[in-house]
Motif scaffolding. Structure first.
Motif, PDB file in Angstrom:
ATOM      1  N   ASN A 166     -47.867 -43.843 -34.561  1.00  0.00           N
ATOM      2  CA  ASN A 166     -48.990 -42.991 -34.796  1.00  0.00           C
ATOM      3  C   ASN A 166     -50.454 -43.856 -34.487  1.00  0.00           C
ATOM      4  OD1 ASN A 166     -49.800 -40.661 -35.930  1.00  0.00           O
ATOM      5  ND2 ASN A 166     -50.629 -41.703 -37.578  1.00  0.00           N
ATOM      6  N   ILE A 167     -50.674 -45.013 -34.650  1.00  0.00           N
ATOM      7  CA  ILE A 167     -51.845 -45.752 -34.270  1.00  0.00           C
ATOM      8  C   ILE A 167     -52.096 -45.690 -32.770  1.00  0.00           C
ATOM      9  CG2 ILE A 167     -52.877 -48.191 -34.027  1.00  0.00           C
ATOM     10  CD1 ILE A 167     -51.459 -48.977 -36.695  1.00  0.00           C
ATOM     11  N   ARG A 180     -51.241 -43.332 -30.919  1.00  0.00           N
ATOM     12  CA  ARG A 180     -51.449 -41.917 -30.554  1.00  0.00           C
ATOM     13  C   ARG A 180     -52.926 -41.711 -30.775  1.00  0.00           C
ATOM     14  NH1 ARG A 180     -52.494 -37.303 -33.556  1.00  0.00           N
ATOM     15  NH2 ARG A 180     -51.813 -38.107 -35.360  1.00  0.00           N
ATOM     16  N   HIS A 181     -53.436 -42.202 -32.221  1.00  0.00           N
ATOM     17  CA  HIS A 181     -55.047 -42.138 -32.324  1.00  0.00           C
ATOM     18  C   HIS A 181     -55.856 -43.031 -31.144  1.00  0.00           C
ATOM     19  CE1 HIS A 181     -55.538 -40.245 -36.347  1.00  0.00           C
ATOM     20  NE2 HIS A 181     -54.092 -40.649 -36.345  1.00  0.00           N
ATOM     21  N   LEU A 236     -56.482 -40.555 -28.431  1.00  0.00           N
ATOM     22  CA  LEU A 236     -57.669 -39.738 -28.794  1.00  0.00           C
ATOM     23  C   LEU A 236     -58.983 -40.258 -28.724  1.00  0.00           C
ATOM     24  CD1 LEU A 236     -55.933 -38.094 -32.209  1.00  0.00           C
ATOM     25  CD2 LEU A 236     -55.809 -37.350 -29.587  1.00  0.00           C
ATOM     26  N   GLU A 276     -60.375 -43.344 -30.308  1.00  0.00           N
ATOM     27  CA  GLU A 276     -60.737 -43.725 -31.634  1.00  0.00           C
ATOM     28  C   GLU A 276     -60.711 -45.241 -31.344  1.00  0.00           C
ATOM     29  OE1 GLU A 276     -58.289 -42.563 -34.689  1.00  0.00           O
ATOM     30  OE2 GLU A 276     -58.829 -40.384 -34.653  1.00  0.00           O
ATOM     31  N   GLN A 311     -60.740 -48.002 -36.307  1.00  0.00           N
ATOM     32  CA  GLN A 311     -60.315 -46.753 -36.788  1.00  0.00           C
ATOM     33  C   GLN A 311     -58.874 -46.117 -36.729  1.00  0.00           C
ATOM     34  OE1 GLN A 311     -62.916 -43.702 -35.244  1.00  0.00           O
ATOM     35  NE2 GLN A 311     -63.054 -42.137 -36.714  1.00  0.00           N
ATOM     36  N   ALA A 312     -58.313 -46.448 -35.639  1.00  0.00           N
ATOM     37  CA  ALA A 312     -57.029 -45.904 -35.219  1.00  0.00           C
ATOM     38  C   ALA A 312     -56.128 -46.410 -36.147  1.00  0.00           C
ATOM     39  CB  ALA A 312     -56.791 -46.377 -33.771  1.00  0.00           C
ATOM     40  N   LEU A 335     -56.796 -44.770 -39.914  1.00  0.00           N
ATOM     41  CA  LEU A 335     -56.269 -43.368 -39.930  1.00  0.00           C
ATOM     42  C   LEU A 335     -54.757 -43.156 -39.668  1.00  0.00           C
ATOM     43  CD1 LEU A 335     -59.276 -41.668 -38.272  1.00  0.00           C
ATOM     44  CD2 LEU A 335     -58.632 -42.001 -40.474  1.00  0.00           C
ATOM     45  N   GLY A 336     -54.426 -43.990 -38.594  1.00  0.00           N
ATOM     46  CA  GLY A 336     -52.942 -43.868 -38.013  1.00  0.00           C
ATOM     47  C   GLY A 336     -52.071 -44.402 -39.186  1.00  0.00           C
ATOM     48  N   GLU A 395     -52.363 -41.689 -42.328  1.00  0.00           N
ATOM     49  CA  GLU A 395     -51.587 -40.214 -42.318  1.00  0.00           C
ATOM     50  C   GLU A 395     -50.043 -40.543 -42.607  1.00  0.00           C
ATOM     51  OE1 GLU A 395     -52.371 -39.299 -38.360  1.00  0.00           O
ATOM     52  OE2 GLU A 395     -54.346 -38.492 -38.660  1.00  0.00           O
TER      53      GLU A 395
END
Length: 338
Positions: free
Chosen positions: A23-24, A26-27, A30, A32, A36-37, A40-41, A44
């Motif tokens: 998930n990190i 994936r961010h 995007l 980021e 920040q990744a 947020l990763g 979530e």
């Protein structure tokens, strides 16, 4: 069993870290920044990874509360697995984000890697949309699956040690005669084509407990399964029939090796025991005879034993006053009697 817990946990302890790391990643794709990744990763997926770990703990930890030999087996496995999975959760939500923030960069994301997951996402999306559009069918299939599971649960046999071909068995005897009868049994064991080797003990049995002198066992090792046509159960059934027909007057039981060891550890050498308690021996004996007659009619019952009593005992009550007049103590009288 602690090694077994580690073996089971190997695949589980990396799940949380892989999910959070993906998930990190994936961010980062995007656009980021790594800090920040990572934040947020991880945020979530905090709830899902905690829930998945809690599910595993809820399933395995209660097994550690079992008592007896079964509890001794499972407690180490459950404790090892539970601690491993719990530590993996802690590392996944603390250590992994820090490493990702430190070593990952926006350039680490590769657009080409999305080519492998995009077809999976499209298939998954179509499946979800179909399920949402056909809710009745999904509910019906789910209910049928639950009913099938309940049906199988009520029909399948359960037990700590499943029946299997162990490649050997223990032949136990209870007799009042001497070695001559045991030699007759040994000759029949030796003539069995499946017998690879055997050993016999008289006055002792395989286990941790002292036994009477008129008891013993024969430990038989059969040939590998590829070198024999019959299973161990078939060999036992054949030998049981021969002994009942040609060696009368003895009590004999057959049990496979692991089952015998587990029974000895539990203090219950018989696979199934029915114990009666009461204040009147006559009433208990009558009830045991009635129950025994019904048990023997059950299909599949073999090696039935009736009322089992301990060794004969004589209880002496020493008159300490009378012993004192003779110049003896209670201990001295006990030593002379024994």
């Amino acid at each position: 069993m602690s090694l077994g817990g580690l073996a089971i946990a190997i695949g589980l302890i990396i799940d949380d870290a892989v999910v959070v790391m993906e998930n990190i990643y994936r961010h980062l794709g995007l656009g980021e920044s790594p800090p920040q990744a990572a934040e947020l990763g991880t945020r979530e997926l905090l709830g899902p990874v905690v829930g998945s770990t809690a599910t595993t703990l809820v399933v395995f930890l209660p097994l550690g509360l079992l008592k007896g030999v079964v509890g001794d087996f499972f407690s180490a496995l459950c404790l090892t697995l539970g601690v491993s999975v719990l530590l993996s959760l802690v590392f996944a939500v603390t250590f992994i984000p820090l490493l990702s923030q430190r070593f990952l960069s926006p350039g680490a994301h590769r657009v080409s890697s999305e080519r492998f997951i995009e077809p999976v996402n499209r298939v998954y999306e179509r499946a979800v949309r179909w399920a949402l559009g056909h809710r009745r069918i999904v509910v019906a299939v789910t209910a049928a699956s639950v009913l099938l599971g309940v049906f199988l649960y009520t029909r399948l046999e359960t037990g700590f040690l499943p029946e299997m071909d162990e490649g050997g068995y223990v032949l136990g005897t209870s007799l009042a005669e001497t070695d001559s009868i045991l030699w007759r049994i040994e000759e029949r064991v030796q003539r069995m084509p499946e017998t690879a080797s055997f050993s016999r003990r008289t006055g002792a049995e395989l286990g941790l407990f002292a036994t009477e002198q008129n008891k013993g066992d024969i430990l038989v090792k059969v040939k590998p399964r590829s070198q024999r046509k019959r299973s161990t159960d078939e060999v036992i059934a054949d030998l049981r029939s021969q002994i009942q027909q040609n060696v009368p007057g003895i009590q004999v039981e057959f049990i496979q090796i692991l089952q015998d060891m587990i029974g000895d550890l539990e203090g219950s050498p018989e696979p199934v025991e029915i114990k009666l308690f009461g204040s009147s021996m006559a009433v208990l004996a009558q009830a045991a005879d009635e129950i025994g007659a019904k048990i023997q009619k059950i299909p599949g019952i073999v090696d039935y034993k009736g009322i089992l009593k301990g060794n004969p005992e004589i209880v002496f009550h020493v008159d300490s006053a009378l012993a004192g007049r003779l110049g003896l103590t209670v201990d001295q009288v006990s030593q002379q009697v024994s």
